[in-house]
Design a protein around this motif. Sequence first.
Motif, mmCIF file in Angstrom:
data_model
loop_
_atom_site.group_PDB
_atom_site.id
_atom_site.type_symbol
_atom_site.label_atom_id
_atom_site.label_comp_id
_atom_site.label_asym_id
_atom_site.label_seq_id
_atom_site.Cartn_x
_atom_site.Cartn_y
_atom_site.Cartn_z
ATOM 1 N N GLU A 188 9.688 14.395 9.810
ATOM 2 C CA GLU A 188 10.777 13.468 10.254
ATOM 3 C C GLU A 188 10.714 12.225 9.860
ATOM 4 O OE1 GLU A 188 12.928 11.754 14.282
ATOM 5 O OE2 GLU A 188 11.421 13.174 14.456
ATOM 6 N N LEU A 189 9.338 11.616 9.863
ATOM 7 C CA LEU A 189 8.916 9.999 9.072
ATOM 8 C C LEU A 189 9.198 10.193 7.659
ATOM 9 C CD1 LEU A 189 8.283 7.349 9.458
ATOM 10 C CD2 LEU A 189 5.736 8.032 9.078
ATOM 11 N N GLU B 169 12.029 9.097 2.583
ATOM 12 C CA GLU B 169 12.356 9.602 1.492
ATOM 13 C C GLU B 169 11.148 10.040 0.569
ATOM 14 O OE1 GLU B 169 15.581 7.277 -0.412
ATOM 15 O OE2 GLU B 169 17.215 8.505 0.813
ATOM 16 N N ILE B 170 10.211 10.218 1.450
ATOM 17 C CA ILE B 170 8.810 10.641 0.646
ATOM 18 C C ILE B 170 8.840 12.246 0.588
ATOM 19 C CG2 ILE B 170 6.084 10.818 0.939
ATOM 20 C CD1 ILE B 170 6.614 8.192 2.392
ATOM 21 N N PHE C 266 5.124 4.060 2.800
ATOM 22 C CA PHE C 266 4.134 4.727 3.977
ATOM 23 C C PHE C 266 3.320 3.646 4.486
ATOM 24 C CE2 PHE C 266 0.023 6.743 4.708
ATOM 25 C CZ PHE C 266 0.310 7.535 5.419
ATOM 26 N N VAL C 267 2.784 2.870 3.610
ATOM 27 C CA VAL C 267 1.692 1.584 4.100
ATOM 28 C C VAL C 267 2.772 0.787 5.017
ATOM 29 C CG1 VAL C 267 0.587 -0.340 3.417
ATOM 30 C CG2 VAL C 267 0.245 1.689 2.078
ATOM 31 N N ASP C 268 3.790 0.350 4.740
ATOM 32 C CA ASP C 268 4.408 -0.616 5.537
ATOM 33 C C ASP C 268 5.072 0.049 6.796
ATOM 34 O OD1 ASP C 268 4.525 -2.549 3.569
ATOM 35 O OD2 ASP C 268 6.549 -2.089 3.090
ATOM 36 N N SER C 269 5.272 1.446 7.065
ATOM 37 C CA SER C 269 5.419 2.220 8.028
ATOM 38 C C SER C 269 4.345 2.481 8.983
ATOM 39 C CB SER C 269 6.266 3.206 7.844
ATOM 40 O OG SER C 269 6.748 3.880 8.994
ATOM 41 N N VAL C 270 3.203 2.865 8.457
ATOM 42 C CA VAL C 270 2.166 3.424 9.056
ATOM 43 C C VAL C 270 0.803 2.709 9.239
ATOM 44 C CG1 VAL C 270 0.681 5.721 9.151
ATOM 45 C CG2 VAL C 270 3.225 5.944 8.726
ATOM 46 N N ARG C 271 0.479 2.239 7.975
ATOM 47 C CA ARG C 271 -0.557 1.549 7.727
ATOM 48 C C ARG C 271 -0.785 -0.051 6.967
ATOM 49 N NH1 ARG C 271 -2.718 4.249 10.850
ATOM 50 N NH2 ARG C 271 -4.589 5.845 10.917
ATOM 51 N N PRO C 272 0.196 -0.906 7.626
ATOM 52 C CA PRO C 272 0.286 -2.152 7.106
ATOM 53 C C PRO C 272 -1.058 -3.026 6.803
ATOM 54 C CG PRO C 272 1.057 -2.187 9.335
ATOM 55 C CD PRO C 272 0.567 -0.648 9.058
#
Length: 409
Positions: A307-308, A313-314, A260-266
């Motif tokens: 979708e994300l 796979e969360i 999640f962090v890598d994709s949305v909130r790096p």
Amino acid sequence: MSEQKGPLDGVRVVDLTAVVMGPYCTQIMADMGADVVKVEPPTGDNARYISVGPAPGMSGVFVNVNRGKRSVVLDLTTDEGAAALRALIEGADVFIHSMRARAIAKLGFAYDEVAAINQTIVYTNCYGYSRRGPEADRPAYDDVIQAQSGLAAVQKLLTGETTYVGTIVADKVAGLTALYATMMALFHRERTGDGQEVEVSMFETMASFMLVEHANGAMFSPPLGPAIYPRTVAPNRKPYPTKDGHVAVLIYNDKHWNAFVDSVRPAWIGEYGEAFSKLEQRAKQIDVMYGLIAQTLLERTTAEWLELFRELEIPAAPIQTPDELFDDPHLNAVGLFETVDTKHGPVRFPGVPTWFSRTPGRVAGPAPELGADTAEVLAEVDSLSERQFGAVVDGLGSPPHVSLPRVGP
């Protein structure tokens, strides 16, 4: 090819339970192939009258938890009714009731009396409170047990209000516990030939259920903390608002958090560093983490987040109402719902949630009208004389001229 039969095919259950706890237990037995004979008083199980239904005495709650059973009406305060029940017990594998101990004993059907008729029987008591404690023989309902077991107090920690959860969880958890306890006793009997008495009480069951995670630090000596699992009572633990609705998601373990962090909130990697890098750190400040996620999820729509999360796979899901479950694509794909034709029209049951490769269960059939099977069931009992049979069915106003295919001398 013969039709597959459930794993309890051939098991006969004499069922004196009422409302939900016991009937839910025996409903599952019926779905798994057992012949469940539901013994009701002349007024019927109270659950027949507690919700909407297509006919008097056939409420939706009753119809669901009594499907596939056979209803026999017996007035156990009469000699004829008691004699008929004793005859049924002779050929039974399980005797299960939900009366208080003094009530079943007064009728003459406590364990010792039933075991004297059938020494190999599994006899299951469904109580509010165990006979072994000071609360023995107190009446109990789901709401009372939710409060006494700690559930209502935990709800206050979560929502700010002392309240019940929106389902009769104590009844259903206790019913499932009665089921597995009875099955264990049957398994023991298969190995040894010995019957036994089983006791399942709602209060002890729910106390144990609540303390699975909430015992936590209070289990140790000396205690390492209160009896509470912090994650489940964090104020921000709730479905997250999105741009157009809500979504349920648990971004919890290291794999899911990092994805999640890598994709949305790096940026959080530099901003929070080690404070959130591992599950152990996040667990100590779980509500702060929930708050950060809540702010972030307001930025997109529910469909976009789902979708994300599926891509990453969360674990995530939309918010569904009970009505929407009947149209859920997954539940329909796996065949959870089964439609059964009844005299009142088709009924779409939520069916068997388990799967067996050799002995699958299925919805056992429609729920019985009050006393509809009295004559049929009693006619199957060899030890019941024709005089006794006639006394029971005539006394209850059963249809006249019932044929007797098999009766005792």
